[in-house]
Design an enzyme around this catalytic site. Structure first.
Site, short mmCIF file in Angstrom:
data_model
loop_
_atom_site.label_atom_id
_atom_site.label_comp_id
_atom_site.label_asym_id
_atom_site.label_seq_id
_atom_site.Cartn_x
_atom_site.Cartn_y
_atom_site.Cartn_z
N GLY A 1 10.74 -1.63 -12.93
CA GLY A 1 10.33 -0.28 -12.57
C GLY A 1 9.76 0.39 -13.79
CG ASP B 1 4.18 -1.12 -4.09
OD1 ASP B 1 3.84 -1.52 -2.96
OD2 ASP B 1 4.90 -1.81 -4.85
CB THR B 2 0.17 -1.72 -0.71
OG1 THR B 2 1.04 -2.77 -1.15
CG2 THR B 2 -1.20 -2.30 -0.46
CB THR C 1 4.88 -10.21 -6.98
OG1 THR C 1 5.40 -9.84 -8.26
CG2 THR C 1 5.80 -11.21 -6.32
N GLY D 1 -1.91 -5.89 -11.27
CA GLY D 1 -1.63 -6.77 -12.40
C GLY D 1 -2.56 -7.96 -12.53
#
Length: 496
Positions: free
Chosen positions: A18, A237-238, A259, A402
């Site tokens: 986090g 979060d998407t 991920t 990421g």
């Protein structure tokens, strides 16, 4: 600091860590800095795999302490998981992790009452074995569930602890398989047929809604001076990441990488056809009435698990070596649920290649190239299918998250799709979180205005496709020829 510049704390929780980021937003400026990062370590206890939610909350408080003065706080996280509260508002045990085995075989029980086709037509959500709907069905017979009087999804639970106020944010609620994407409200008919009490959920909130003020005890712990509002953001979060796609116009596809890879297009209305269900596309809700029409792909989880198996690894050197390995020598289905569980990932990839009659990758570089080629191929298929199923043509693919740090993956995705790839921003979820707060508290503008600000302020890298897509099409056909047909509702999926 200029009076026109305001500060917003974005709490962004991922599967392994986090972070609390501080965004400074002005009329023509946007800066993001990390205040605090902390681990997210799930714990296996006798009853199963659980999230250490108290550790996460402590990390949030430490992050707000490190952030300093802020004008608002917003929280986003992964989807589908939740905490149960008793009649006094106390948490009933640590939330169950979506990778826990309790939902095995549950979907079939649900489909006996609401067939998979009807469920998709009503909710537009792809099947994933850990969807909240299946988790609730699995939990219904437990003593803990019998005591529950409130269910809060993970970002809403932390917001409740910060403010004392309860709500259910809509973009995250749309991943429960209990929301009708046409009405953007609960799928009351589905819930009634399955015996699910929607009264367990707190009232729905929209991104931008006020979520309360930091409690006096939180102010004391964090050293902040009140009042500090908490603002509802795209708490999935998407949803926040897609809001931060620096696109111009509508003819774009996006891939949120990390991920998981979540690849698709942004639409004004859901696609609820049987063809869409069979293709394993999901309709999740986004900002300002949009629909995130996407497919979930296993993502860099495959490489992360391999690196964990190999031990200490120089990732830069590994990627450089992988770039020299023969392209498309071996590929696997990056959406296959066989890769969902942790452990033995290099061996499982080798087994998949062996079973499909392809050369078996042996060295870490060969395994890495197989993974990256496979991900690029899955990106190609998702972008191709999304355009066809939604009737929505695209001219460019935006990669955020990421995976933007992985130049080889970005270039391979451009090659596979035959389209330019624009990579960046890396911290898309946190930026989307910040921008929703900024427009709730100041003149940040509409979604198009938010994206223009991102284009002007964030570093972006463009990758042009190299060569034709013929070899990628051949690899796709080769893989399809060795892939076992998916069941009526495929099992690959992601809570991200």
């Amino acid at each position: 600091m200029s009076a026109a510049v305001r500060c917003y704390a974005a709490v962004d929780l991922g599967a392994s860590s986090g972070r609390v980021m501080v965004g400074r937003v002005g009329p023509d400026s946007l800066e993001l800095a990390e205040a605090h990062r902390f681990p997210n370590r799930p714990v296996r206890v006798p009853e199963g795999l659980r999230w250490d939610v108290l550790g996460l909350y402590a990390g949030v408080l430490d992050g707000l302490n490190a952030a300093g003065r802020v004008d608002s706080v917003g929280i986003d996280s992964w989807a589908v998981d939740y905490g149960l509260l008793d009649a006094d508002g106390a948490l009933l045990g640590n939330p169950v992790h979506y990778r826990d085995s309790r939902t095995e075989g549950v979907a079939e029980k649900v489909w006996a009452t609401v067939p998979a086709r009807e469920l998709y037509a009503a909710t537009g959500l792809q099947h994933a074995p850990f969807n909240t709907l299946y988790q609730l069905t699995a939990a219904r017979s437990t003593a803990q569930f019998a005591q529950a009087r409130r269910l809060l999804l993970m970002p809403d639970l932390l917001t409740y602890w910060l403010t004392g106020e309860q709500g259910t944010e809509l973009t995250n609620a749309s991943t429960t398989q209990l929301i009708d994407p046409r009405t953007r409200d609960w799928a009351y008919g589905v819930a009634e047929r399955l015996g699910i009490d929607l009264g367990l959920f707190a009232p729905l909130r929209q991104p931008g809604d006020a979520a309360g003020l930091l409690r006096p005890e939180v102010l004391e712990t964090t050293g902040l001076t009140g009042p500090v509002p908490v603002t509802t953001v795209g708490s999935h979060d998407t949803a926040s990441a897609v809001a931060a796609v620096p696109a111009s116009g509508e003819r774009f596809a996006y891939i949120c990488t990390g991920t998981w890879s979540l690849a698709g297009v942004e639409l004004e209305a859901p696609v609820l056809t049987e063809e869409s269900r069979a293709a394993n596309f999901t309709n999740e809700l986004g900002l300002d009435g949009t629909v995130r029409y996407l497919r979930n792909i296993m993502g860099l989880w495959l490489l992360q698990e391999c690196v964990r198996t190999w031990g200490e690894t120089d990732l830069g050197a590994l990627l450089l070596e992988a770039s020299r390995v023969e392209a498309l020598r071996s590929v696997v289905d990056a959406g296959d649920a066989a890769f969902l569980a942790p452990g033995r990932m290099p061996e499982r990839i080798a087994e998949a290649c062996r079973a499909s009659g392809q050369p078996v990758p042996e060295s870490p570089a060969e395994v890495t190239r197989c993974i990256l080629d496979s991900l690029a191929l899955a990106h190609r298929k998702a972008v191709e299918d999304a355009q066809r199923l939604a009737g929505h043509a695209v001219d460019v693919v935006h990669v955020v998250g990421g995976g933007t740090r992985n130049a080889l993956l970005c270039q391979l995705t451009a090659d596979a799709c035959g389209l330019p790839v624009v990579a960046g921003p890396t911290e898309a979820a946190a930026l989307g979180n910040v921008l929703v707060q900024a427009r709730a508290h100041g003149p940040a503008g509409d979604l198009a205005g938010m994206r223009r600000l991102l284009v002007h302020t964030q570093p972006l890298t463009r990758y042009e496709p190299r060569g034709g897509t013929g070899r990628w099409r051949a690899a796709q056909d080769r893989l399809a020829g060795h892939t076992v047909a998916a069941p009526p509702a495929a099992e690959a999926g992601s809570p991200y």
